[in-house]
Design an enzyme around this catalytic site. Structure first.
Site, PDB file in Angstrom:
ATOM      1  NE  ARG A   8      -3.792   0.281   2.237  1.00 16.77           N
ATOM      2  CZ  ARG A   8      -4.534   0.736   3.246  1.00 16.77           C
ATOM      3  NH1 ARG A   8      -4.543   0.099   4.404  1.00 16.77           N
ATOM      4  NH2 ARG A   8      -5.241   1.847   3.106  1.00 16.77           N
ATOM      5  CB  CYS A  55      -1.670   3.592   9.872  1.00 12.44           C
ATOM      6  SG  CYS A  55      -2.988   4.209  10.945  1.00 12.44           S
TER       7      CYS A  55
END
Length: 275
Positions: free
Chosen positions: A172, A230
């Protein structure tokens, strides 16, 4: 005080004269909800806290899990029996993310004695209960600011003035895949540091020395600030907890990638970590 507690230590403290308040924060990103699992069996005396509804505000421009309203968070904690002068232990199903979110919020809001059960419910060797407790209301009143907190502009600045760690999976970070947010990639200047590398195969945190070595290798230094983001401010709290074990203070960009990527004006970097 260490920010984590072992199952054997918790078993001993729970049988003592001043047992900690126990909060069950079982949660996973894709579900199912944690309450049914809590009702099927939890640590005796533990109160269930819903991460999505009680440890976060409504999703929106501030991300998928923006910080909750401070007054509302305080009310939830008091209903759970949290008081300023009584220790708190939080746990989840074993991943550690939900528990770390509760730990970070309580510490940020000024509670001095909060720990996470290392390894979560899977590490617990005592009995479980199906009884929902009705604790005496606590007296905890949040006073935010005890831990570092960044907004998007602060994260952008710190990425170049210090060390900004991206706690998501490496794919990601690189932008290879993005299953949730508008666009893949990372904040320019951020360093890839997947949260999963903070723990061993049983989900327990690595030792303080091993974690210090890990973060030092990623660029942590005494003369530079450290921050973490995050996807939405949940697993990033787990990284803050790991940094605390390592003795490295760090701030959280709570809006994280879900906030950053929702604004098309903000730059997006892709590809491997420049390190």
């Amino acid at each position: 005080m260490k920010p984590i507690i072992s199952a054997s230590e918790l078993l001993s403290e729970s049988a003592g004269a001043r047992p900690p308040v126990l909060l069950d924060v079982r949660w996973t990103l894709a579900g199912p909800p944690g309450r049914p699992a809590y009702e099927a069996g939890h640590l005796p005396g533990a109160v269930y806290v819903d991460l999505d509804a009680e440890l976060a505000g409504p999703p929106g421009s501030g991300g998928r899990h923006p910080l909750p309203d401070v007054a509302a968070f305080g009310a939830v904690m008091r209903r759970a029996g949290v008081s300023a002068d009584r220790p708190v232990v939080v746990y989840d199903g074993g991943l550690g993310w939900g528990a770390a979110r509760a730990w970070w919020l309580l510490r940020w809001a000024g509670h001095p004695d909060v720990r996470v059960l290392d390894g979560g419910l899977a590490a617990w060797t005592g009995e479980l209960s199906e009884k929902t407790p009705e604790p005496e209301p606590g007296d905890f009143r949040p006073e935010p600011g005890a831990l570092g907190l960044l907004d998007a502009d602060g994260a952008a600045e710190l990425a170049h003035a210090g060390l900004l760690l991206d706690a998501r999976a490496a794919e990601r970070y690189r932008g290879d895949v993005e299953p949730i947010d508008r666009v893949g990639g990372h904040i320019p200047g951020a360093v890839s540091a997947p949260t999963t590398e903070n723990v061993d195969a049983d989900g327990r945190f690595l030792g303080a020395e091993a974690l210090r070595d890990r973060f030092t290798a990623l660029g942590a230094a005494e003369d530079a600030p450290v921050a973490v983001y995050c996807g939405s401010g949940v697993s990033g709290a787990h990284q803050i907890l790991a940094l605390e074990i390592a003795g490295i203070p760090a701030a959280l960009y709570a809006g994280s990638w879900s906030e950053w990527s929702s604004d098309p004006v903000r730059p997006v970097a892709t590809g491997p970590d420049p390190q």
